[in-house]
Design an enzyme around this catalytic site. Structure first.
Site, PDB file in Angstrom:
ATOM      1  N   GLN A  47       9.338  13.964   0.408  1.00 58.53           N
ATOM      2  CA  GLN A  47       8.274  14.614   0.828  1.00 58.53           C
ATOM      3  C   GLN A  47       7.950  15.030   2.302  1.00 58.53           C
ATOM      4  OE1 GLN A  47       4.286  12.505   1.357  1.00 58.53           O
ATOM      5  NE2 GLN A  47       3.813  13.373  -0.424  1.00 58.53           N
ATOM      6  N   CYS A  79      -2.985  13.565   2.104  1.00 61.15           N
ATOM      7  CA  CYS A  79      -3.268  12.434   3.279  1.00 61.15           C
ATOM      8  C   CYS A  79      -4.382  12.685   4.210  1.00 61.15           C
ATOM      9  CB  CYS A  79      -1.958  12.325   4.460  1.00 61.15           C
ATOM     10  SG  CYS A  79      -2.479  11.335   5.641  1.00 61.15           S
ATOM     11  N   ARG A  91       0.981   0.928  -4.031  1.00 60.49           N
ATOM     12  CA  ARG A  91       1.022  -0.228  -3.543  1.00 60.49           C
ATOM     13  C   ARG A  91       1.250  -1.614  -4.760  1.00 60.49           C
ATOM     14  NH1 ARG A  91      -3.272  -0.940   0.556  1.00 60.49           N
ATOM     15  NH2 ARG A  91      -4.755  -1.582  -1.084  1.00 60.49           N
TER      16      ARG A  91
END
Length: 479
Positions: free
Chosen positions: A95, A131, A287
């Site tokens: 990425q 983001c 996560r």
């Protein structure tokens, strides 16, 4: 490139090559994402390394420096495990983050040069447009801020395509939008015109796809709040998830592929989302997968229909076998690099492997002692190889039943826990797992500040955007 049924989300300071190697031992099919790499970092490091070579070799020709410069720092950024010895990393995505098409082109050229040198072999590239960190979307002017300028995104993905001469597919990770058009407040956002919000998302998708480069999107199904002082943690908790938008995209753009990101906690939920939207190509998990990787150890069999005989990854049927296999990788890494530099990252990769098990904390503490001793320059000569230390830590602190419990047995225990929580009316989205909470706390303790320094210079990202506190499946107004 077709989207993967399951993919690991990019997470700064976590999805390094060591963690990806450990996950590859659990699944040969899961698509693995790197940490985000800032395009300017990748390119300018090459420029500085060439300049350093020229200063050290003033008589070198123009062709010599680009061929002979010291690429050790670039290796740290892009090198993969298993390039020269199995198991190879397999399906994996680098990425990139940035907003300058020219720099992006040069960064990808640098990556392909490192590929030719034999340090990496990624199967795709991904542009970060999701983001929400103020240091990235604000000062850095990339990440989620790019969703407001889809024309620039189209230029960036074209630059990535040209930089690799079309050798690698280019994909995009984004959100469903930003709050640029209407400042986010939780109460007023509930009254937003969803048709207009969805129309803006469609405009972004259509503009980026018009480049002819991108057909694959991974969408975190909540907006990025950029107009207020929201932390990355706020941005993954407060704005509500809207899975319905992603499902609608699947129906409205059958020639494109979409994967769902945000709020996915376990394999059972992945299966539920794929069943709820048959055209959905996959789910991205961050996560929860990082906090409890063994709970996803049945992914190849349940999501990819692999059997133990078909899949080399599933031949490692318990965690003791996984530790022994990872130990080979750890020994190779310490032989190649200074243990004082690399050991902490090696041991951090396997620390969550026993999440939720009795004495798992003692196991992590024991691993940390070995990491600290190497990092502080203590004499480690005469110690057994790191592979033996890893296994000894496990044998000292974990029961034989835990170490030898199979994938199938572990998954059955996980399903029983989910059913128990369901009977007590505790939903996945309203009650974060203890494993994730422990992982978060451990991450704070382990952080050496490098992530914050990256953000401060605009060279980093926060990718841990896979947790929510509300139910994303409630019906909302028809689009």
């Amino acid at each position: 490139m077709n989207a993967s049924t399951l993919s690991l989300a990019p997470m700064m300071e976590y999805t390094d090559r060591h963690f990806r190697h450990m996950l590859r031992l659990l699944s040969s099919e899961t698509l693995l994402y790197t940490e985000m790499v800032a395009a300017n970092t990748l390119y300018y490091e090459r420029v500085q390394s060439i300049k350093a070579y020229q200063e050290q070799h003033p008589d070198a020709t123009e062709l010599e420096a680009p061929s002979n410069y010291d690429d050790s720092f670039l290796q740290r950024i892009v090198r993969q495990s298993g390039i020269h010895a199995p198991p190879a990393e397999g399906p994996s995505v680098l990425q990139l983050g940035g907003s300058n098409p020219d720099l992006m082109f040069k960064a990808v050229e640098t990556l392909m040069e490192m590929t030719d040198r034999g340090y990496c072999d990624y199967t795709a590239l991904n542009l970060n447009t999701g983001c929400p960190s103020p240091k990235v979307a604000g000062k850095g002017c990339f990440g989620a801020a790019l969703m407001d300028t889809p024309e620039i995104v189209a230029q960036l993905v074209k630059a990535m395509h040209d930089g690799c001469q079309g050798q690698l597919p280019v994909t995009v990770k984004c959100r469903i939008g930003t709050d640029t058009n209407e400042k986010f407040y939780k109460n007023s956002y509930a009254q937003i015109d969803e048709k207009e919000e969805y129309a803006r998302l469609c405009h972004f998708i259509e503009t980026v796809a018009s480049s002819g480069v991108v057909t694959d999107f991974t969408i975190h199904a909540r907006i990025a709040v950029l107009s207020r002082s929201f932390s990355p943690a706020d941005n993954r908790k407060i704005p509500p998830l809207k899975y319905k938008y992603v499902r609608q995209l699947v129906n409205d753009y059958p020639d494109l592929t979409f994967s769902l990101n945000g709020g996915i906690e376990n394999l059972a939920q992945v299966q539920e989302e794929l069943e709820a939207c048959p055209g959905l190509k996959g789910c991205m998990v961050g996560r929860s997968l990082a906090a409890d990787p063994w709970s996803f150890a049945m992914a190849d069999r349940l999501l990819f229909n692999k059997t133990p005989n078909q899949d080399k990854g599933t031949q490692l049927n318990n965690r003791l076998e996984v530790l022994k296999a990872f130990g080979k990788h750890a020994d190779e890494e310490e032989a190649r690099d200074d243990p004082a530099k690399v050991r902490r990252f090696l041991l951090k990769a396997i620390a969550p492997l026993f999440a939720g098990e009795r004495n798992s904390k003692q196991f992590r503490v024991a691993l940390d002692k070995f990491a600290v001793s190497a990092r502080k320059g203590m004499n480690i000569e005469g110690q057994p190889p790191i592979s033996e230390l890893i296994v000894q830590c496990a044998m000292d602190h974990l029961s034989e039943e835990v170490l030898l419990r199979s994938r199938e047995e572990s998954y059955e225990r996980t399903l029983a826990m989910i059913e128990h929580d369901w009977k007590k009316h505790i939903t996945v989205s309203s009650s974060r797992s203890l494993a994730v909470e422990e992982w978060q706390e451990q991450r704070k303790i382990e952080s050496d500040g490098s992530y914050e320094r990256m953000l401060a210079t605009g060279d980093g990202d926060e990718h841990n955007d896979d947790l929510t506190v509300e139910s994303p499946n409630q019906e909302i107004a028809s689009l």
